[in-house]
Design a protein around this motif. Structure first.
Motif, PDB file in Angstrom:
ATOM      1  N   UNK A 182       0.875  -1.057  -0.044  1.00 48.18           N
ATOM      2  CA  UNK A 182      -0.050   0.060  -0.030  1.00 48.18           C
ATOM      3  C   UNK A 182       0.832   1.160  -0.135  1.00 48.18           C
ATOM      4  N   UNK A 183       1.013   1.848  -1.112  1.00 50.82           N
ATOM      5  CA  UNK A 183       1.936   3.121  -1.283  1.00 50.82           C
ATOM      6  C   UNK A 183       1.654   4.049   0.093  1.00 50.82           C
ATOM      7  N   UNK A 184       2.778   4.329   0.661  1.00 48.83           N
ATOM      8  CA  UNK A 184       2.584   5.513   1.609  1.00 48.83           C
ATOM      9  C   UNK A 184       2.021   5.072   2.854  1.00 48.83           C
ATOM     10  N   UNK A 185       1.466   3.784   2.885  1.00 47.30           N
ATOM     11  CA  UNK A 185       0.655   3.370   4.072  1.00 47.30           C
ATOM     12  C   UNK A 185       1.246   2.254   4.617  1.00 47.30           C
ATOM     13  N   UNK A 186       1.752   1.241   4.020  1.00 47.54           N
ATOM     14  CA  UNK A 186       2.538   0.089   4.576  1.00 47.54           C
ATOM     15  C   UNK A 186       2.463  -1.091   3.652  1.00 47.54           C
ATOM     16  N   UNK A 187       2.637  -2.282   4.172  1.00 54.08           N
ATOM     17  CA  UNK A 187       2.518  -3.613   3.316  1.00 54.08           C
ATOM     18  C   UNK A 187       2.082  -4.589   4.167  1.00 54.08           C
ATOM     19  N   UNK A 188       1.778  -5.678   3.578  1.00 52.65           N
ATOM     20  CA  UNK A 188       1.196  -6.856   4.451  1.00 52.65           C
ATOM     21  C   UNK A 188       1.556  -8.078   3.735  1.00 52.65           C
TER      22      UNK A 188
ATOM     23  N   UNK B 123       2.796  -7.254   9.077  1.00 52.14           N
ATOM     24  CA  UNK B 123       2.179  -5.833   8.707  1.00 52.14           C
ATOM     25  C   UNK B 123       3.275  -4.618   8.955  1.00 52.14           C
ATOM     26  N   UNK B 124       3.449  -4.003   8.006  1.00 53.17           N
ATOM     27  CA  UNK B 124       4.465  -2.738   8.293  1.00 53.17           C
ATOM     28  C   UNK B 124       3.330  -1.466   7.993  1.00 53.17           C
ATOM     29  N   UNK B 125       3.546  -0.756   8.986  1.00 54.52           N
ATOM     30  CA  UNK B 125       2.562   0.500   8.837  1.00 54.52           C
ATOM     31  C   UNK B 125       3.319   1.875   9.512  1.00 54.52           C
TER      32      UNK B 125
ATOM     33  N   UNK C  84       5.647  -2.650  13.252  1.00 55.77           N
ATOM     34  CA  UNK C  84       6.077  -4.002  12.530  1.00 55.77           C
ATOM     35  C   UNK C  84       4.966  -4.830  13.493  1.00 55.77           C
ATOM     36  N   UNK C  85       4.225  -5.330  12.848  1.00 55.70           N
ATOM     37  CA  UNK C  85       3.144  -6.416  13.690  1.00 55.70           C
ATOM     38  C   UNK C  85       3.265  -7.944  13.015  1.00 55.70           C
ATOM     39  N   UNK C  86       3.563  -8.777  13.707  1.00 56.24           N
ATOM     40  CA  UNK C  86       3.634 -10.294  13.498  1.00 56.24           C
ATOM     41  C   UNK C  86       2.362 -11.026  13.994  1.00 56.24           C
ATOM     42  N   UNK C  87       1.616 -11.589  13.361  1.00 57.80           N
ATOM     43  CA  UNK C  87       0.686 -12.314  13.686  1.00 57.80           C
ATOM     44  C   UNK C  87       1.017 -13.932  13.837  1.00 57.80           C
ATOM     45  N   UNK C  88       0.913 -14.556  14.803  1.00 60.12           N
ATOM     46  CA  UNK C  88       1.352 -15.891  14.879  1.00 60.12           C
ATOM     47  C   UNK C  88       0.397 -16.945  14.962  1.00 60.12           C
ATOM     48  N   UNK C  89      -1.004 -16.531  15.084  1.00 62.32           N
ATOM     49  CA  UNK C  89      -2.018 -17.728  15.326  1.00 62.32           C
ATOM     50  C   UNK C  89      -2.039 -18.302  16.538  1.00 62.32           C
TER      51      UNK C  89
END
Length: 156
Positions: free
Chosen positions: A19-25, A92-94, A102-107
């Motif tokens: 997502x330009x200028x917003x983040x990535x997932x 996710x980076x935002x 930086x968020x990491x979802x591990x379930x």
């Protein structure tokens, strides 16, 4: 329009959202055998792949000063997610309030805690590194997401 793409031919179960200028997932399926303290052979390349995604994203956003720390942080969090989580792993980076988050979802709802590693232990220092390098870090209320933040020194 938002696009999704496969990261590599070796990773058919991964999706990448930029997502330009917003983040990535990035979301990827862990291989059988990862979890319960182990990382399966098929999953050993994921931390490297995610570092490449982080490096590319931060380069596109013209944030080269964050690359080294962000790569180390995401490596530790993704490795912990593979070793101790279950199900798909999400990264996710935002940009939030003058920080790179930086968020990491591990379930897994199990809350990660820093461990006391001896000088002979090969692992067990990941969360201590996150705590030392990140400007802030924490765990979501439901335990599924471990996150950290780096201050954007040139943020408006």
């Amino acid at each position: 329009m938002t696009s999704t793409a496969i990261i590599t031919d070796n990773a058919p179960d991964a999706s990448f959202l930029f997502l330009p200028r917003t983040g990535l997932e990035v979301v990827f399926a862990r291989g059988h055998g990862s979890g319960n303290g182990a990382v399966a052979l098929v999953d050993l390349l994921w931390p490297q792949r995610i570092r490449g995604v982080v490096r590319a994203g931060l380069s596109c956003w013209e944030r080269p000063a964050l690359i080294a720390d962000a790569e180390l942080l995401v490596t530790e969090l993704v490795t912990n997610a593979l070793r101790h989580g279950r199900g798909d792993v999400g990264v996710r980076l935002s940009f939030v309030n003058g920080h790179l988050r930086i968020e990491v979802r591990d379930g897994s709802p199990e809350v990660p805690e820093p461990q006391a590693a001896s000088s002979l232990d090969e692992g067990g220092r990941g969360l201590f590194l996150v705590e030392a390098i990140a400007d802030d870090w924490g765990i979501s209320d439901d335990g599924f997401i471990t996150w950290c933040a780096l201050y954007l020194h040139d943020a408006p």
